[in-house]
Design a protein around this motif. Structure first.
Motif, short mmCIF file in Angstrom:
data_model
loop_
_atom_site.label_atom_id
_atom_site.label_comp_id
_atom_site.label_asym_id
_atom_site.label_seq_id
_atom_site.Cartn_x
_atom_site.Cartn_y
_atom_site.Cartn_z
N ARG A 188 -1.57 4.85 6.89
CA ARG A 188 -0.20 4.40 6.65
C ARG A 188 0.81 5.42 7.15
O ARG A 188 1.82 5.08 7.75
N LEU A 189 0.48 6.71 6.92
CA LEU A 189 1.38 7.79 7.36
C LEU A 189 1.49 7.80 8.88
O LEU A 189 2.59 7.96 9.43
N ILE A 190 0.36 7.59 9.55
CA ILE A 190 0.39 7.58 11.03
C ILE A 190 1.28 6.43 11.51
O ILE A 190 2.14 6.61 12.38
N GLY A 191 1.10 5.27 10.92
CA GLY A 191 1.92 4.12 11.30
C GLY A 191 3.39 4.37 11.03
O GLY A 191 4.26 4.06 11.85
N GLN A 192 3.67 4.98 9.88
CA GLN A 192 5.05 5.29 9.51
C GLN A 192 5.66 6.27 10.50
O GLN A 192 6.80 6.10 10.95
N ALA A 193 4.87 7.30 10.86
CA ALA A 193 5.36 8.31 11.80
C ALA A 193 5.70 7.67 13.14
O ALA A 193 6.75 7.93 13.73
N TYR A 194 4.81 6.79 13.59
CA TYR A 194 5.03 6.12 14.88
C TYR A 194 6.36 5.35 14.89
O TYR A 194 7.20 5.54 15.77
N THR A 195 6.56 4.50 13.88
CA THR A 195 7.77 3.69 13.90
C THR A 195 9.02 4.55 13.68
O THR A 195 10.06 4.30 14.26
#
Lengths: 269, 237
Positions: free
Chosen positions: B57-64
Motif C-alpha cells: 500500500r505504501l509503494i502504491g501511495q508513494a507512486y501516486t
C-alpha cells in the motif's frame, strides 16, 4: 455443550447426507459466532433455519457455500470432505478447484438478490453455466429461458436488474441458481429486503421448488412459510442449535422454552 | 509576393499542411500510447493501494503522491535526460564510449504514461470501491475463479464506474504530449513553433495548433462519451 432439544428421533435416512457438518465453529477475532454446530441435511429435505438476529444463522448458511470459512470443524458435501487447512486460529481453503466445483452444486440465493447489474436477466442466468460449468451456450440459453418462464419473467429476459422490482429480481436470482442444476439450494433471508407486497411472489416460487422435492436450506423470518413448507426446523440461539425437529411439533410448543419465547415475540409483533 | 494563409496551411511547396498533420499524428500516437501505458500503471497502482500488505500500500501511495506532485515537465526531463545518462554510463562501462540518447518518442510516452497512471490509479481505486460486494460474492458463490470474477464481473463494472473520470485524464494526457516538444519530439506544438519561426506567422500557426488540439480532444471525447453512455445503460431504470 448445551443439549439440543429434539422433537423427533433422528431420521432414518440413507447413509450419505447432502450436507454434513461436524462441530463447526466460527470466530471473528474474539467473538465466537458459531459455537459448535452439528448438522445434516439429506436429499429432498427442506430445512428452515430460524433464530434471532445475531444467532449465527446467516453465518452458518454462508459457511456451507464457503463464503465464510469456518474457524474449526468438518464439512462434507455429498459425502465429499471439504479440504480445509488450518491457518493460524482459522481454516482456509485447501483446494480451490474443489471449492469452485462444489459451489455450483450448492447454490446460494442472497437477501439482496445480488444479480450482476451489467448483465441482462438472461445473461445473469447464463453466466455460471456457460463460464463456470462450460456447458454449451445454445443449450444453456434454452434452459435459462425455460427457467424464466417458470418464475414468470420471460418477458423481462432482456431487462437489466435495475429495471426490475425487488420481487422480480429475487425470482431472477432464484432462476439463476436453478440453471446451474445444483443439488442443494441455500436461501439467505430471501424475502427480508422486499417490500411486504412483493414477498408473496417469491415465497410462491420457493413453495413450488419445495413441492418438487428439492433440497433446500432456508434462513428466514417468515414463520408461517417455515411452518408450512419445511420438513424440518433448526432453531439457532447464540451460535448453537437450540432446538430441531418437525415444524408441527416445534410450533406446537413445549419442545424448547427459548423457541417458544422466540415464536411468542413474533406473534406479538 | 508573400504567400497567403491558405498557401501556408496548404499542401503546396510553401505549405505546412502535411508536416502539421504528421505532427498531429505523432501527438495522437504519443497520447494514446501514453494513456494506455498509463492504464497499466494505473491498474497496477490501484491494486497496490488496495493491497492487504501495508508495504505494498505504501509503494502504491508513494507512486501516486510523487507523480501527481512533481511538475510534468520535470518528469519528462528526468526520464529523457536521466535515462540517457544511465544508458550512456552503462554502455561506457561496458566498453562502448560516446554519448547515447534514448528515442524521444519512447521516453516521452513513458513519461506521459507514468504521470497519467498516477491519476488513473486513483480513479480505478475509487471505482473498485464502488462495486457492490454482494455481486462479487454472488460470482464466487457460483464457483467463479478469481480470474473469472475479474474478467466477467469486477473488470467490466470497474470500467463502467471509472470511465467518466478516465475521460478527463485522457484529455490531460493529450495536452501533456505538448511537453514532449522539449525533448525534441516533433509533435503538434513543436511543428507549429518551427512553422511559426520560419514564416514569421506565430499567431496563425499557434492558433491552428490550438484548433487542432481542440478538434482531436472533442472527437476522442465524443467516442469516450458514447462508450460511457453504452456502459451506463444497464444502471438506468
Amino acid at each position: 455443550m448445551a443439549s439440543v432439544n429434539r422433537s423427533v428421533v433422528a431420521h432414518n435416512t440413507p447413509a450419505v447426507p447432502a450436507i454434513s457438518v461436524n462441530d463447526l465453529h466460527k470466530r471473528y477475532g474474539t467473538v465466537e459466532v458459531l459455537k459448535g454446530i452439528d448438522f445434516r441435511a439429506h436429499d429432498g429435505e427442506v430445512v428452515s433455519i430460524l433464530g434471532a438476529s445475531g444467532s449465527g444463522k446467516s453465518t452458518f448458511l454462508r459457511c456451507l457455500n464457503l463464503l465464510e470459512l469456518p474457524s474449526a470443524g468438518r464439512l462434507q458435501i455429498f459425502g465429499e470432505k471439504v479440504n480445509l487447512r488450518p491457518s493460524g486460529s482459522n481454516l482456509r481453503i485447501g483446494d480451490r478447484n474443489q471449492v469452485d466445483r462444489l459451489r455450483t452444486q450448492v447454490a446460494m440465493v442472497f437477501q439482496n438478490f445480488c444479480l450482476w447489474s451489467h448483465m441482462t436477466v438472461l445473461e445473469n442466468l447464463m453466466e455460471a453455466p456457460v463460464h463456470v460449468q462450460r456447458r454449451s451456450r445454445g443449450q444453456v440459453r434454452d434452459e435459462a429461458e425455460a427457467m424464466l418462464k417458470r418464475v414468470g419473467l420471460i418477458d423481462r429476459a432482456k431487462a437489466y436488474p435495475a429495471q426490475l422490482s425487488g420481487g422480480q429480481q429475487q425470482r431472477a436470482a432464484i432462476a439463476r441458481a436453478l440453471v446451474m442444476k445444483p443439488r442443494v439450494l441455500l436461501f439467505d433471508e430471501p424475502t427480508s429486503a422486499l417490500d411486504p407486497e412483493l414477498v408473496g411472489e417469491v415465497l410462491k416460487v420457493m413453495r413450488d421448488l419445495a413441492a418438487e422435492g428439492r433440497t433446500m436450506l432456508i434462513v428466514t423470518h417468515e414463520m408461517a412459510f417455515a411452518r408450512d413448507v419445511s420438513s424440518r426446523i433448526v432453531f439457532l440461539e447464540q451460535g448453537r442449535i437450540n432446538a430441531e425437529g418437525l415444524p408441527q411439533e416445534l410450533f406446537r410448543g413445549g419442545v424448547s422454552e427459548r423457541f417458544d419465547q422466540f415464536i411468542a415475540r413474533f406473534n406479538q409483533g | 509576393m508573400t504567400p497567403g494563409m491558405f498557401d501556408l496551411l496548404g499542401f503546396g511547396p510553401q505549405g505546412w499542411g502535411l508536416p502539421l498533420l504528421q505532427a498531429a499524428g505523432i501527438t495522437i500516437s504519443a497520447a494514446l500510447c501514453g494513456f494506455l501505458l498509463g492504464s497499466v500503471f494505473g491498474i497496477g497502482g490501484a491494486t497496490l493501494k488496495l493491497a492487504r500488505s501495508p508495504v505494498l500500500r505504501l509503494i502504491g501511495q508513494a507512486y501516486t503522491t510523487i507523480f501527481r506532485g512533481v511538475p510534468e515537465i520535470l518528469v519528462v526531463y528526468l526520464f529523457y535526460f536521466g535515462g540517457s545518462v544511465v544508458l550512456t554510463t552503462l554502455l561506457n562501462t561496458g566498453g562502448f564510449p560516446g554519448f547515447y540518447s534514448l528515442p524521444s518518442f519512447v521516453m516521452g510516452v513513458f513519461a506521459v504514461g507514468i504521470v497519467s497512471g498516477a491519476y488513473q490509479a486513483e480513479v480505478y481505486r475509487s471505482a473498485y470501491l464502488r462495486l457492490d460486494r454482494g455481486q462479487i460474492e454472488a460470482g464466487a458463490s457460483c464457483g467463479m475463479s478469481k480470474f473469472l470474477l475479474l474478467r466477467r464481473i469486477i473488470g467490466p463494472q470497474t470500467l463502467r464506474f471509472a470511465l467518466p473520470a478516465l475521460g478527463n485524464i485522457w484529455q490531460s494526457a493529450l495536452k501533456e504530449t505538448s511537453l514532449l516538444s522539449v525533448i525534441g519530439l516533433t509533435e503538434l506544438l513543436r511543428q507549429a513553433g518551427t512553422a511559426a519561426g520560419s514564416t514569421r506567422q506565430p499567431l496563425l500557426f499557434y492558433a491552428v495548433a490550438a484548433a487542432m488540439f481542440l478538434v482531436i480532444g472533442r472527437m476522442t471525447g465524443a467516442v469516450l462519451g458514447r462508450m460511457e453512455n453504452h456502459l451506463a445503460k444497464p444502471w438506468r431504470r
